[in-house]
Scaffold this motif. Sequence first.
Motif, mmCIF file in Angstrom:
data_model
loop_
_atom_site.group_PDB
_atom_site.id
_atom_site.type_symbol
_atom_site.label_atom_id
_atom_site.label_comp_id
_atom_site.label_asym_id
_atom_site.label_seq_id
_atom_site.Cartn_x
_atom_site.Cartn_y
_atom_site.Cartn_z
ATOM 1 N N ILE A 16 0.870 -1.165 0.000
ATOM 2 C CA ILE A 16 0.000 0.000 0.000
ATOM 3 C C ILE A 16 0.910 1.219 0.000
ATOM 4 C CG2 ILE A 16 -1.745 1.315 1.261
ATOM 5 C CD1 ILE A 16 -2.733 -1.331 2.437
ATOM 6 N N GLU A 18 1.318 4.885 0.545
ATOM 7 C CA GLU A 18 0.595 5.940 1.249
ATOM 8 C C GLU A 18 1.580 6.895 1.897
ATOM 9 O OE1 GLU A 18 -1.744 4.097 4.320
ATOM 10 O OE2 GLU A 18 -0.168 2.696 4.827
ATOM 11 N N LEU A 22 3.409 8.138 -1.171
ATOM 12 C CA LEU A 22 2.330 8.502 -2.093
ATOM 13 C C LEU A 22 2.484 9.953 -2.543
ATOM 14 C CD1 LEU A 22 -0.320 7.585 -3.458
ATOM 15 C CD2 LEU A 22 -1.521 8.509 -1.476
ATOM 16 N N GLY A 96 -2.847 4.631 -1.961
ATOM 17 C CA GLY A 96 -3.686 5.220 -0.928
ATOM 18 C C GLY A 96 -4.294 4.156 -0.037
ATOM 19 N N SER A 97 -4.793 4.597 1.101
ATOM 20 C CA SER A 97 -5.434 3.705 2.063
ATOM 21 C C SER A 97 -6.668 4.392 2.606
ATOM 22 C CB SER A 97 -4.475 3.385 3.213
ATOM 23 O OG SER A 97 -4.189 4.570 3.950
ATOM 24 N N GLY A 100 -5.552 7.006 4.963
ATOM 25 C CA GLY A 100 -4.958 8.158 4.294
ATOM 26 C C GLY A 100 -5.979 9.041 3.608
ATOM 27 N N LEU A 101 -7.067 8.440 3.128
ATOM 28 C CA LEU A 101 -8.096 9.213 2.440
ATOM 29 C C LEU A 101 -8.897 10.105 3.383
ATOM 30 C CD1 LEU A 101 -9.385 6.552 -0.112
ATOM 31 C CD2 LEU A 101 -8.061 8.614 -0.608
ATOM 32 N N GLY A 106 -3.779 13.368 1.817
ATOM 33 C CA GLY A 106 -3.879 11.990 1.333
ATOM 34 C C GLY A 106 -4.834 11.875 0.162
ATOM 35 N N ARG A 107 -5.964 12.567 0.248
ATOM 36 C CA ARG A 107 -6.930 12.550 -0.858
ATOM 37 C C ARG A 107 -6.342 13.214 -2.094
ATOM 38 N NH1 ARG A 107 -10.494 13.704 3.386
ATOM 39 N NH2 ARG A 107 -10.513 15.930 2.895
ATOM 40 N N THR A 110 -3.631 10.922 -3.668
ATOM 41 C CA THR A 110 -4.274 9.762 -4.296
ATOM 42 C C THR A 110 -4.940 10.166 -5.602
ATOM 43 O OG1 THR A 110 -4.644 8.741 -2.134
ATOM 44 C CG2 THR A 110 -5.959 7.904 -3.964
#
Length: 199
Positions: A16, A18, A22, A96-97, A100-101, A106-107, A110
């Motif tokens: 993953i 992230e 990421l 992403g995870s 994280g979202l 994170g969003r 991603t």
Amino acid sequence: MSENETPNGPVRVRRIVEGNALRALAHPLRVQIYDILAQYGPQTASSLAQMTGESTGSTSYHLRALAKHELIQEVEGRGNARERWWERPRGSVTFGSAEGLKTPSGRAATQVVMTEFFNRRHQQLMQYIADGIAHPVDDSPAVITTATARLTDAQMGELSTRVMAIIDEYVDAYRDQTGDGVRAVSIRADIFPLPEEGH
């Protein structure tokens, strides 16, 4: 990251991507470089410059940034101080995870990675379609298909698992195949719920 052998065969490594990794990948050229390494195998900064239309200095800089977060690695026993070879480690990757979202950064990261990745893959598909229309091949084994079914979440999960098992089987068996008639092939599966009717 690499696949590990066990007495029962290969164990699929799933990573993953992230956090900082990421965010490091969230750049159009880095996504392109990462995807080229995934599709075509090891490359140098020079070969990536030719494939992307960028300068060798630019691709070299972005390769180092990807390597810093272990998204790519040097190929052992290949190259020299002037020409380093890079590869994407084996195993499947999720960008992403769920955790994280939950954050704006994170969003955003991603979104950039997924958009760039699927734009590139879609462009390749459209190029294949255009080439096929311009130069039809009657006996091509390629399939471009779409279908719709009405499934529960459990049924969709079962279908996804079965499709991925077939893809994993072929990737494990033929990832490193070489020889006459062998070429890189894109394998794509899209299984997702449609928007609610009327939306």
